[in-house]
Scaffold this active site. Structure first.
Site, short mmCIF file in Angstrom:
data_model
loop_
_atom_site.label_atom_id
_atom_site.label_comp_id
_atom_site.label_asym_id
_atom_site.label_seq_id
_atom_site.Cartn_x
_atom_site.Cartn_y
_atom_site.Cartn_z
NE ARG A 48 -3.77 -2.04 2.63
CZ ARG A 48 -3.56 -3.16 3.31
NH1 ARG A 48 -2.40 -3.35 3.92
NH2 ARG A 48 -4.49 -4.10 3.38
CG ASP A 98 6.67 -6.88 -2.62
OD1 ASP A 98 6.32 -8.03 -2.24
OD2 ASP A 98 6.19 -5.84 -2.14
CG ASP A 138 8.82 8.06 11.30
OD1 ASP A 138 8.87 9.09 12.00
OD2 ASP A 138 7.78 7.41 11.12
CD GLU A 151 9.31 2.75 17.18
OE1 GLU A 151 8.08 2.85 17.12
OE2 GLU A 151 10.07 3.04 16.24
CG HIS A 153 6.48 5.02 14.71
ND1 HIS A 153 6.74 3.73 15.13
CD2 HIS A 153 5.69 4.88 13.61
CE1 HIS A 153 6.13 2.87 14.34
NE2 HIS A 153 5.49 3.56 13.39
#
Length: 334
Positions: free
Chosen positions: A156, A177, A261, A266, A298
């Site tokens: 997506r 992929d 990110d 985290e 994030h």
């Protein structure tokens, strides 16, 4: 009236939660705390449960939820790796997630970070802050149109990233992929391996889920395969990247820069307020202090559209389980 308990509620969530509750005539109870051993008793008396957190749950929490008659946990994110699906099965709990809440938001953020790296944004800002307004080779950059972009994962989000680079910037885009997307082949070229796709790329961006198979996919060996001077963007999952190997690649000049990110350590930090405290994570501290790294907590998804979709889809899944016994968004089997 149906009653749903929500943990991990933030200020920006509240209007969407209240609008949903009014629409469906459901009573909601909002709690800014996370679900833990200390807070689980607050769930008693509710019919449904929705969370937004990354910390794992103790088995006692699963058991208490079962004893309280809770049938499901609706996670308000795509990631659900903090849940023990075996324990969820043991205590007859359906775990659901929100697999797609705003792929465009994440894709746009990814591209913006690539631009920042290529255009030497950190260096320019630092020089400007010291009143150094000179044009000089240190901040000379290249045009995205002249670069090759590698996209790892064309689901997506990755498919949109590839399209923006190819059709928005007229850049050459290659991809890898395990299940190539036929529609993407109108604007990118698939390669047979991750190593092959990164070896000539100027920009490498990753968009794959976290799994046991791709844990530390980007390690010392893979970074050695990168083109010297490439930039790397990770807006996917922190566990995909071995951060010490990333730092080594920056130090030895393999990478010109990185935009991170999501970070492997985290959990418990993103998102939280650590002002006035001393970080006990030396690697995270290094990332924050480096001039060649753009670190964010994030937030690639963090737009109003994404927040609304996370709330609505999670609460819809909660209500679906309560009304039918199942949801199309479940991630485990019972």
């Amino acid at each position: 009236m149906t009653k749903i308990k929500l943990f991990g509620v933030r200020e920006e969530d509240i209007p969407y939660i209240e609008a949903w509750a009014t629409k469906y005539k459901v009573e909601v109870d909002l709690d800014k705390d996370l679900l833990t051993l200390d807070t689980v008793d607050r769930v008693e008396g509710f019919d449904g449960l929705s969370l937004s957190q990354q910390i794992p749950l103790d088995e006692t929490v699963y058991k208490k939820l079962h004893d309280f008659g809770i049938k499901q946990i609706a996670q308000r994110s795509a990631g659900f790796d903090s849940y023990d699906l075996d324990l969820a099965q043991k205590y007859n709990l359906i775990i659901s997630n929100v697999p797609s809440y705003s792929p465009h938001s994440i894709a746009e953020y990814t591209v913006s970070q690539a631009l920042n790296l290529i255009r030497n944004y950190n260096d320019i800002q630092q020089k400007t802050a010291t009143y150094d307004f000179r044009w000089q080779p240190a901040i000379l950059s290249r045009s995205i149109r002249d670069l090759k972009v590698a996209v790892i994962g064309t689901g997506r989000i990755g498919s949109i990233v590839g399209k923006i680079f190819a059709r928005g910037f007229d850049a050459e885009v290659v991809a890898y992929d395990i299940e190539p997307n036929e529609q993407c082949q109108t604007y990118l070229t698939y390669k047979d391996s991750v190593t092959e796709v990164v070896k000539d790329a100027d920009i490498v961006t990753v968009h794959i889920p976290s799994s046991k198979e791709n844990n530390y996919l980007f390690d010392e060996d893979l970074f050695k395969a990168f083109k010297k001077g490439a930039v790397f963007i990770n807006c996917a999952r922190g566990s995909i990247v071995k951060t010490s190997a990333l730092i080594e690649a920056l130090d030895n000049g393999t990478l010109k820069g990185a935009a991170i990110d999501t970070y492997e350590g985290e959990k418990g930090l993103f998102p939280s307020d650590q002002r006035g405290t001393e970080l006990k994570d030396d690697i995270l501290t290094q990332l924050i202090e480096r001039q060649d790294v753009i670190l964010s907590p994030h937030i690639a998804f963090y737009t109003d559209a994404a927040v609304e979709n996370l709330i609505v889809d999670a609460l819809n899944a909660t209500l679906e389980v309560l009304n039918t016994g199942d949801t199309a968004l479940r991630v485990n089997t019972l």
